[in-house]
Design an enzyme around this catalytic site. Sequence first.
Site, PDB file in Angstrom:
ATOM      1  N   ASP A 274       0.877  -1.186   0.000  1.00 36.49           N
ATOM      2  CA  ASP A 274       0.000   0.000   0.000  1.00 36.49           C
ATOM      3  C   ASP A 274       0.909   1.230   0.000  1.00 36.49           C
ATOM      4  O   ASP A 274       2.132   1.110   0.060  1.00 36.49           O
ATOM      5  CB  ASP A 274      -0.924  -0.009   1.233  1.00 36.49           C
ATOM      6  CG  ASP A 274      -0.152   0.113   2.530  1.00 36.49           C
ATOM      7  OD1 ASP A 274       0.929  -0.487   2.633  1.00 36.49           O
ATOM      8  OD2 ASP A 274      -0.601   0.825   3.456  1.00 36.49           O
TER       9      ASP A 274
ATOM     10  N   HIS B 285       1.468  -8.885  -3.537  1.00 36.05           N
ATOM     11  CA  HIS B 285       0.456  -7.855  -3.308  1.00 36.05           C
ATOM     12  C   HIS B 285       1.218  -6.545  -3.164  1.00 36.05           C
ATOM     13  O   HIS B 285       1.669  -6.167  -2.084  1.00 36.05           O
ATOM     14  CB  HIS B 285      -0.343  -8.153  -2.035  1.00 36.05           C
ATOM     15  CG  HIS B 285      -1.399  -7.132  -1.742  1.00 36.05           C
ATOM     16  ND1 HIS B 285      -2.619  -7.122  -2.376  1.00 36.05           N
ATOM     17  CD2 HIS B 285      -1.416  -6.063  -0.912  1.00 36.05           C
ATOM     18  CE1 HIS B 285      -3.343  -6.111  -1.941  1.00 36.05           C
ATOM     19  NE2 HIS B 285      -2.633  -5.455  -1.052  1.00 36.05           N
TER      20      HIS B 285
ATOM     21  N   ASP C  52       0.734 -17.512  -3.923  1.00 36.50           N
ATOM     22  CA  ASP C  52       1.493 -16.544  -4.723  1.00 36.50           C
ATOM     23  C   ASP C  52       0.508 -15.836  -5.645  1.00 36.50           C
ATOM     24  O   ASP C  52       0.470 -16.070  -6.849  1.00 36.50           O
ATOM     25  CB  ASP C  52       2.597 -17.259  -5.511  1.00 36.50           C
ATOM     26  CG  ASP C  52       3.456 -16.261  -6.280  1.00 36.50           C
ATOM     27  OD1 ASP C  52       3.312 -15.050  -6.026  1.00 36.50           O
ATOM     28  OD2 ASP C  52       4.251 -16.699  -7.131  1.00 36.50           O
TER      29      ASP C  52
ATOM     30  N   GLU D  84       2.056 -10.075   0.670  1.00 35.12           N
ATOM     31  CA  GLU D  84       2.387  -8.657   0.515  1.00 35.12           C
ATOM     32  C   GLU D  84       3.906  -8.501   0.697  1.00 35.12           C
ATOM     33  O   GLU D  84       4.615  -9.474   0.980  1.00 35.12           O
ATOM     34  CB  GLU D  84       1.624  -7.809   1.554  1.00 35.12           C
ATOM     35  CG  GLU D  84       1.730  -6.313   1.260  1.00 35.12           C
ATOM     36  CD  GLU D  84       0.680  -5.452   1.968  1.00 35.12           C
ATOM     37  OE1 GLU D  84      -0.230  -5.996   2.598  1.00 35.12           O
ATOM     38  OE2 GLU D  84       0.807  -4.214   1.870  1.00 35.12           O
TER      39      GLU D  84
HETATM   40  O1  G3I Z   1       0.757 -11.339  18.151  1.00 33.75           O
HETATM   41  C1  G3I Z   1      -0.287 -12.270  17.886  1.00 33.75           C
HETATM   42  C2  G3I Z   1       0.007 -13.546  18.549  1.00 33.75           C
HETATM   43  O2  G3I Z   1       0.007 -13.370  19.923  1.00 33.75           O
HETATM   44  C3  G3I Z   1      -1.035 -14.548  18.106  1.00 33.75           C
HETATM   45  O3  G3I Z   1      -0.768 -15.781  18.657  1.00 33.75           O
HETATM   46  C4  G3I Z   1      -1.079 -14.658  16.592  1.00 33.75           C
HETATM   47  C5  G3I Z   1      -2.158 -15.596  16.087  1.00 33.75           C
HETATM   48  O4  G3I Z   1      -2.877 -15.023  15.031  1.00 33.75           O
HETATM   49  O5  G3I Z   1      -1.332 -13.428  16.051  1.00 33.75           O
HETATM   50  C6  G3I Z   1      -0.399 -12.429  16.396  1.00 33.75           C
HETATM   51  O6  G3I Z   1      -0.889 -11.265  15.912  1.00 33.75           O
HETATM   52  C7  G3I Z   1      -0.736 -11.019  14.542  1.00 33.75           C
HETATM   53  C8  G3I Z   1      -0.037  -9.706  14.391  1.00 33.75           C
HETATM   54  O7  G3I Z   1       0.034  -9.367  13.052  1.00 33.75           O
HETATM   55  C9  G3I Z   1       1.370  -9.728  14.987  1.00 33.75           C
HETATM   56  O8  G3I Z   1       2.296 -10.311  14.142  1.00 33.75           O
HETATM   57  C10 G3I Z   1      -2.100 -10.961  13.902  1.00 33.75           C
HETATM   58  O9  G3I Z   1      -2.697 -12.236  13.914  1.00 33.75           O
HETATM   59  C11 G3I Z   1      -1.998 -10.445  12.481  1.00 33.75           C
HETATM   60  O10 G3I Z   1      -3.279 -10.231  11.940  1.00 33.75           O
HETATM   61  C12 G3I Z   1      -1.219  -9.171  12.434  1.00 33.75           C
HETATM   62  O11 G3I Z   1      -0.965  -8.866  11.091  1.00 33.75           O
HETATM   63  C13 G3I Z   1      -0.463  -7.585  10.786  1.00 33.75           C
HETATM   64  C14 G3I Z   1      -1.357  -6.948   9.703  1.00 33.75           C
HETATM   65  O12 G3I Z   1      -0.807  -5.700   9.320  1.00 33.75           O
HETATM   66  C15 G3I Z   1      -2.779  -6.721  10.182  1.00 33.75           C
HETATM   67  O13 G3I Z   1      -2.800  -5.883  11.278  1.00 33.75           O
HETATM   68  C16 G3I Z   1       0.933  -7.743  10.229  1.00 33.75           C
HETATM   69  O14 G3I Z   1       1.799  -8.222  11.253  1.00 33.75           O
HETATM   70  C17 G3I Z   1       1.448  -6.417   9.696  1.00 33.75           C
HETATM   71  O15 G3I Z   1       2.674  -6.638   9.069  1.00 33.75           O
HETATM   72  C18 G3I Z   1       0.444  -5.826   8.698  1.00 33.75           C
HETATM   73  O16 G3I Z   1       0.897  -4.577   8.323  1.00 33.75           O
HETATM   74  C19 G3I Z   1       0.318  -4.018   7.154  1.00 33.75           C
HETATM   75  C20 G3I Z   1      -0.038  -2.586   7.502  1.00 33.75           C
HETATM   76  O17 G3I Z   1      -1.054  -2.584   8.473  1.00 33.75           O
HETATM   77  C21 G3I Z   1      -0.450  -1.802   6.275  1.00 33.75           C
HETATM   78  N1  G3I Z   1       0.550  -1.894   5.252  1.00 33.75           N
HETATM   79  C22 G3I Z   1       0.826  -3.257   4.853  1.00 33.75           C
HETATM   80  C23 G3I Z   1       1.322  -4.045   6.016  1.00 33.75           C
HETATM   81  C24 G3I Z   1       1.723  -5.462   5.610  1.00 33.75           C
HETATM   82  O18 G3I Z   1       0.664  -6.304   5.346  1.00 33.75           O
HETATM   83  O1  9MR Z   2      -3.724  -3.413   0.137  1.00 37.07           O
HETATM   84  C1  9MR Z   2      -3.986  -3.471   1.505  1.00 37.07           C
HETATM   85  C2  9MR Z   2      -2.783  -4.042   2.227  1.00 37.07           C
HETATM   86  O2  9MR Z   2      -1.670  -3.198   2.073  1.00 37.07           O
HETATM   87  C3  9MR Z   2      -3.092  -4.291   3.679  1.00 37.07           C
HETATM   88  O3  9MR Z   2      -2.033  -5.000   4.294  1.00 37.07           O
HETATM   89  C4  9MR Z   2      -4.371  -5.075   3.817  1.00 37.07           C
HETATM   90  C5  9MR Z   2      -4.790  -5.280   5.244  1.00 37.07           C
HETATM   91  O4  9MR Z   2      -4.906  -4.097   5.943  1.00 37.07           O
HETATM   92  O5  9MR Z   2      -5.425  -4.435   3.136  1.00 37.07           O
HETATM   93  C6  9MR Z   2      -5.196  -4.298   1.763  1.00 37.07           C
HETATM   94  O6  9MR Z   2      -6.303  -3.636   1.196  1.00 37.07           O
HETATM   95  C7  9MR Z   2      -7.473  -4.398   1.039  1.00 37.07           C
HETATM   96  C8  9MR Z   2      -8.491  -3.982   2.065  1.00 37.07           C
HETATM   97  O7  9MR Z   2      -8.059  -4.280   3.365  1.00 37.07           O
HETATM   98  C9  9MR Z   2      -9.827  -4.659   1.798  1.00 37.07           C
HETATM   99  N1  9MR Z   2     -10.253  -4.378   0.458  1.00 37.07           N
HETATM  100  C10 9MR Z   2      -9.328  -4.828  -0.553  1.00 37.07           C
HETATM  101  C11 9MR Z   2      -8.003  -4.130  -0.376  1.00 37.07           C
HETATM  102  C12 9MR Z   2      -7.025  -4.553  -1.437  1.00 37.07           C
HETATM  103  O8  9MR Z   2      -6.859  -5.928  -1.502  1.00 37.07           O
END
Ligand code: G3I
Ligand code: 9MR
Length: 542
Positions: A151, A462, A508, A517
């Site tokens: 993103d 992604h 993939d 991503e």
């Molecule tokens: O920490 C818990 C752990 O205690 C638990 O056992 C485990 C089981 O699901 O989950 C862990 O939490 C996870 C957390 O990341 C920590 O790693 C969540 O499930 C998981 O949903 C969460 O995902 C994060 C995601 O955003 C959603 O919030 C990713 O780490 C994080 O890298 C990702 O970041 C996004 C940004 O928000 C937006 N830009 C893209 C980026 C990458 O996808």
């Molecule tokens: O593209 C977005 C990505 O960078 C984020 O990690 C992800 C979760 O927050 O969300 C993606 O955006 C999606 C949105 O959450 C739901 N609608 C579709 C978007 C693109 O796939």
Amino acid sequence: MIYVNQVGYVSGGVKHATISGGREFTLHKAELGGREGRAVLMGDTDVLTRDANSGEEVALIDFSGITEAGKYYFTDEKGNRSTQFTIDEDVYAPVFRDALRMFYFQRCGMELEEKYAGKYAHKACHCQKAFYLDDPERKVDLCGGWHDAGDYGRYVTAAAVALGHLLYAYEMMPDAFTEELNIPESGNGIPDLLNECRYELDWMLKMQDADGGVHHKATSMHFVGFVMPEEDDLDIAITPVSSLATADFAAITAMASRVYAAFDPVYAERLKEAAVRAGEWLSVHPEFLFKNPDEVKTGTYEDRCDADERLWAAAELYRLTKDKNYLSVLPSILELRISLTALGWGDVGGFAGMSVLTAEKGCFDEALAERFRYRWLDEADRLVKVAGENAFELALHPSEFIWGSNMVVLTNAMVLVMAHYISGKEEYLETAGYQLDYIFGRNAIDTSYVTGHGEKAFHDPHNRPTIADGIEEPIPGFVSGGANRGACDTKANAELLKGVPPMKCYADHNLSYSTNEITIYWNSPLVFTLAYMMTFFADQEA
Ligand code: G3I
Ligand code: 9MR
Ligand code: ZN
């Protein structure tokens, strides 16, 4: 099937592969010009054991004795052929370079010119001023920095963590960063890694208020569609200040001040002033976590506690200023049960560890330094044990295949590397190498998690520019988030979730943001680990 590190193995290093579904293997050296090779090693492995991560019956192949440079592949008793791989002294150099250049491709607010970006060139993006949510008429210039991920958001905590991996890598292994990266600043007398990091630091400085507080993120109100960055015309909001962002900011600007002092004392002073101001804000503001304002739908990087962020800030501010007042928060923080080895975007206690472990002798109190050393070696021992219990030698349990599991793998590799740095014990370095093997294809999906590197490298991240640019091949050097047993995007849910073993919960596919991503802080621990490995093997040859 036989799974290998598709990028390759260092001639003088340990070389392992993983065989599945049978015990007999033959290693072939590919002859020049063709793929038909001659057998150089045949064997029978130990009995197969069931691996809970992959659900496969597997055993280990050790072919460390093969050292001659060249291209190789395995076949198993059924005639299945593995991907081809290289054995050579410097096998990691190309992937290291691309993993580093990834940050240039994430740059926001400037044109990526063809002479640096090749066919991935594109116009400048996101140069408009950002507005304050509570006062939309008020605007601020936030041009610059790296896009966080697939993103176009820019988030301070994620930025600080990526910079942390990179700047500690530079400090510990400066010789790994002498080659120019073909970026606009190349040739200015400053190592390109520092040129690249400065691009992000300059943006971070814009995220700080006069009172020292630092805004959590700058993003549009919701994620834009799959367009090139310069076509994203959504307004950009600057969200409120958080203590998480302010503490991470204090830590990384303090550290950067130390690193850049040798090259640009004026800049170092500016960083120091910003770090101290953030430190002052922290000392008068209690915990101030972050929650997305209701109308903002982009990533949150939410966190349950800011003690680990404050710990990192305290360590770095003290290292920079030697002002003992910064250390006053340590006793109460160290009583909490926070990880002192975690190096991810949420838990950053490990960066305080890196700060202490790499500090000049006598900088920190010896008892404190010893406490960190103990914790790091203890965690590294745990990782060696977990890895030793499965034939992939991966230091993960099934529950650890979460969103961004490759960050867990790569930060585990960093912990192992640091344990080797402290103790010199080879098994730590070897086990770090097995984590790299996994990233480069020694896994049950037979996939290299780095674009452009490995015969079966993932290719459909992604990542908005990759989706929108109409170019078949992705930019090389991106690390994928990797297998996620909790995959929660529709693409991954539909195809993967039901009953699939954790290591295979991966698609993939460019819509699978929860498994495929890319982010700046998934590339940065790869850079760190490779820098250490390459430096180690180069020193051995010398
Ligand atoms: O920490 C818990 C752990 O205690 C638990 O056992 C485990 C089981 O699901 O989950 C862990 O939490 C996870 C957390 O990341 C920590 O790693 C969540 O499930 C998981 O949903 C969460 O995902 C994060 C995601 O955003 C959603 O919030 C990713 O780490 C994080 O890298 C990702 O970041 C996004 C940004 O928000 C937006 N830009 C893209 C980026 C990458 O996808
Ligand atoms: O593209 C977005 C990505 O960078 C984020 O990690 C992800 C979760 O927050 O969300 C993606 O955006 C999606 C949105 O959450 C739901 N609608 C579709 C978007 C693109 O796939
Ligand atoms: Zn941009």
